[in-house]
Motif scaffolding. Structure first.
Motif, PDB file in Angstrom:
ATOM      1  N   PHE A  45       0.857  -1.177   0.000  1.00 12.10           N
ATOM      2  CA  PHE A  45       0.000   0.000   0.000  1.00 12.10           C
ATOM      3  C   PHE A  45       0.897   1.231   0.000  1.00 12.10           C
ATOM      4  N   GLY A  46       0.828   2.054   1.062  1.00 10.08           N
ATOM      5  CA  GLY A  46       1.662   3.263   1.073  1.00 10.08           C
ATOM      6  C   GLY A  46       2.982   3.035   1.791  1.00 10.08           C
ATOM      7  N   GLY A  97       1.464   6.242  -1.907  1.00 11.25           N
ATOM      8  CA  GLY A  97       1.121   4.893  -2.356  1.00 11.25           C
ATOM      9  C   GLY A  97       2.294   4.301  -3.133  1.00 11.25           C
ATOM     10  N   ARG A  98       2.569   3.039  -2.875  1.00 12.19           N
ATOM     11  CA  ARG A  98       3.697   2.426  -3.582  1.00 12.19           C
ATOM     12  C   ARG A  98       3.468   2.457  -5.095  1.00 12.19           C
ATOM     13  N   SER A  99       2.249   2.195  -5.519  1.00 17.61           N
ATOM     14  CA  SER A  99       2.013   2.173  -6.970  1.00 17.61           C
ATOM     15  C   SER A  99       2.112   3.584  -7.561  1.00 17.61           C
ATOM     16  N   THR A 100       1.686   4.617  -6.799  1.00 20.18           N
ATOM     17  CA  THR A 100       1.833   6.003  -7.275  1.00 20.18           C
ATOM     18  C   THR A 100       3.307   6.354  -7.387  1.00 20.18           C
ATOM     19  N   GLY A 162      -4.708  -2.538   3.919  1.00 17.02           N
ATOM     20  CA  GLY A 162      -5.018  -1.134   3.707  1.00 17.02           C
ATOM     21  C   GLY A 162      -6.444  -0.832   4.118  1.00 17.02           C
ATOM     22  N   TYR A 189      -2.188   7.645   3.320  1.00 15.09           N
ATOM     23  CA  TYR A 189      -1.275   8.063   2.247  1.00 15.09           C
ATOM     24  C   TYR A 189      -1.988   8.688   1.049  1.00 15.09           C
ATOM     25  N   ARG A 190      -3.304   8.708   1.070  1.00 13.49           N
ATOM     26  CA  ARG A 190      -4.047   9.545   0.127  1.00 13.49           C
ATOM     27  C   ARG A 190      -5.477   9.695   0.651  1.00 13.49           C
ATOM     28  N   ARG A 193      -7.165   6.320   1.193  1.00 15.91           N
ATOM     29  CA  ARG A 193      -6.384   5.115   1.510  1.00 15.91           C
ATOM     30  C   ARG A 193      -5.467   5.330   2.715  1.00 15.91           C
ATOM     31  N   SER A 194      -5.307   4.250   3.478  1.00 13.78           N
ATOM     32  CA  SER A 194      -4.271   4.220   4.518  1.00 13.78           C
ATOM     33  C   SER A 194      -3.608   2.851   4.462  1.00 13.78           C
ATOM     34  N   THR A 195      -2.350   2.825   4.817  1.00 14.05           N
ATOM     35  CA  THR A 195      -1.686   1.550   5.078  1.00 14.05           C
ATOM     36  C   THR A 195      -2.143   1.091   6.449  1.00 14.05           C
TER      37      THR A 195
END
Ligand code: FAD
Length: 498
Positions: A45-46, A97-100, A162, A189-190, A193-195
């Motif tokens: 996630f983040g 976010g890891r993907s961001t 998440g 982290y956005r 979303r949260s980790t």
């Protein structure tokens, strides 16, 4: 030094970042990243990025850093135990976010002229380039015996999940259920979303039947049984929201170290060569900072062997220092449920000072009210009587716990604490000796920083697992550690010696 081609194995943060920096520094060099997963498909996630990391990324590449900041979420930090919740105003922490993050790094790498080949698993041996950078993660297949790897798998379990909303701040939250204690490390982290990472010990994990659900969960799906149980356990913190998975399952953290970081024209980077426990949130930082150091070494050294040697020599001490801190932090969290008798402010002081990085005054500058309350809880006095400076001296001057004021028990044989892992099996011998000691247990250790930190950690374990009063006999120059240890319940008293 002339480099015509560089192949980077792995398109995680380490691989993508080093590829961009290399291409910016050497526009004429062909740089290709090989990543097995298609774009947009990644685990987790983040991830959090601390202040110093942000400074380093900004200095190395302001353009990508600006975009990272634009897409990150800043947050404060809280500790919550039962009904008590204390928030620290630490607005310079950000998470993304890891993907961001990967998407940003990928675009910036491509904009610099890096070629990215996605969707096929590649072996370092098949790559024909002047330099091969293996940034292929914790499961690196490049990390053969040639690199002298050591991988230790730890006993605690964690699950990286998440939420579908932003928590109001980062939070550490323990919850004790009929099976044992689960602790959440969570941060937003956005906006949506949260980790939400949950950790527990092996016995609790088995009692809850999660060993079975882990076994029954195929590798490419999430352990829904655990997620739904934990969503109920953390119902209040989650405000009734579910926990979401992304190939989420219980894992044991693995610490990776390598005797050699490079061989021939192959160099390992990031998680492939070193990992640091997630509780200090540094794996992404280390991988990206490796990239900065590697590109600098390539720019400055006369030839490739010298550059790779310089890279390792420059990075190894910083990485090993961080790994030592991470190990201490991991053990602190593994033993965390035993500290839940502390009021939350004292617990926060114990948390902040766990690895010797933060003194009482430094923490006091960040959160004066929390520290004042925690010190008052420790000393049993009114918070107004706690000073706003020289807190260590104040703690050490109190009757209880002030070693200098209490007579050192000359007749007592001190127990030497020699480099044991305080919460590991090696400390059992010390515990046995402590149990057979009549009167206070006096601990001594070598006069260096790591030995001191270990002494106080052992002190806490002895205090908690035997009925003994624990005294640390340490040189006066460790007064800051000693004061933090007293307030955190690591020892009962300190004998300061000159
Ligand atoms: C629970 C948890 C929480 C974390 N929280 C934080 C945090 O808050 N802050 C932080 O800084 N870090 C955090 N980390 C650590 C962070 O995720 C890693 O340290 C970081 O991703 C390491 O980057 P890397 O580029 O070295 O490796 P990775 O990100 O693992 O990337 C390696 C890449 O290589 C690819 N690959 C592997 N083998 C091959 C092959 N043969 N061919 C092609 N491609 C291949 C993989 O698909 C992957 O994309 C956390 C980790 C965990 C487990």
């Amino acid at each position: 030094m002339n480099l015509r081609s560089v192949a980077v194995l792995g398109g995680g943060p380490g691989g993508l970042y080093v590829a961009r920096l290399l291409k910016l520094s050497r526009p004429g060099c062909s740089v290709t990243v090989y990543e097995q997963s298609p774009p947009g498909q990644t685990f987790g996630f983040g991830v959090g990025l601390a202040t110093r990391t942000q400074r380093n990324l900004d200095a190395a590449d302001p353009a990508s850093f600006a975009e990272i900041v634009d897409n990150a979420w800043s947050h404060d930090m809280a500790m919550a135990v039962g009904e008590q919740k204390v928030t620290l105003p630490v607005g310079n922490l950000i998470a993304i976010g890891r993907s961001t993050l990967l998407d940003i790094l990928r675009r910036h790498a491509e904009a610099a002229g890096v070629r990215i080949r996605s969707g096929a698993r590649v072996s370092a041996g098949d790559l024909d380039a002047d330099l091969v950078i293996a940034a292929d993660g914790v499961n690196s297949a490049t990390r053969s015996a040639t690199f002298g790897p050591e991988v230790s798998t730890h006993r605690g379990l964690y699950l990286w999940a998440g939420t579908d909303f932003a928590l109001p701040s980062a939070v550490f939250r323990p919850v004790t259920t009929e099976f044992g204690t689960f602790v959440a490390h969570a941060y937003p982290y956005r906006a949506d979303r949260s980790t939400f990472l949950v950790e527990t010990d092996e016995d609790t994990w088995r009692r809850a039947g999660f060993d079975v659900s882990t076994e029954q969960t195929p590798p490419d799906v999430s352990d829904e049984h655990s997620l739904s149980y934990l969503a109920k356990a953390f119902h209040d913190e989650l405000q009734g929201h579910p926990l979401i998975g992304n190939r989420t399952r219980w894992l044991r953290f693995r610490t990776v170290t390598c005797a050699r970081w490079h061989h021939g024209n192959v160099v390992l980077l990031g998680d492939a060569v070193h990992t640091a426990h997630y509780s200090i949130g540094s794996g992404t930082k280390l991988a990206m900072e490796d990239g900065i150091a590697l590109v600098r070494a390539l720019d400055e050294a006369a030839d490739l062997p010298a550059a790779l040697q310089r890279f390792e020599e420059e990075r190894r001490p910083a990485v090993e220092h961080l790994q030592a801190t991470a190990h201490r932090s991991m053990r602190w969290w593994e033993s965390f449920p035993g500290r839940l008798d502390l009021p939350v402010e004292q617990l926060l002081i114990a948390y902040m000072t766990r690895a010797g990085k933060v003194t009482l005054d430094r923490f006091g500058a960040l959160a004066p009210d929390v520290v004042r309350t925690g010190l008052a809880q420790y000393a049993g006095c009114d918070p107004v009587d706690v000073p706003d400076s020289d807190r260590a001296a104040w703690v050490l001057s109190r009757g209880v716990g002030a070693g200098s004021a209490s007579a050192p028990a000359a007749s007592v044989h001190p127990l030497p604490v020699d480099g044991v892992d305080a919460w590991g099996p090696a400390a059992e011998t010390l515990l046995t000796r402590a149990r057979t000691t009549s009167g206070p247990v006096v601990l001594v250790a070598d006069d260096d920083r790591e030995a001191m930190l270990t002494l106080f950690d052992v002190g806490e374990r002895v205090r908690r697992e035997t009925a003994s009063v624990v005294v640390a006999r340490v040189n006066r120059r460790w007064s800051e550690f000693a004061a933090a240890a007293l307030v955190s319940g690591r020892v009962d008293r300190v004998d300061l010696i000159d």
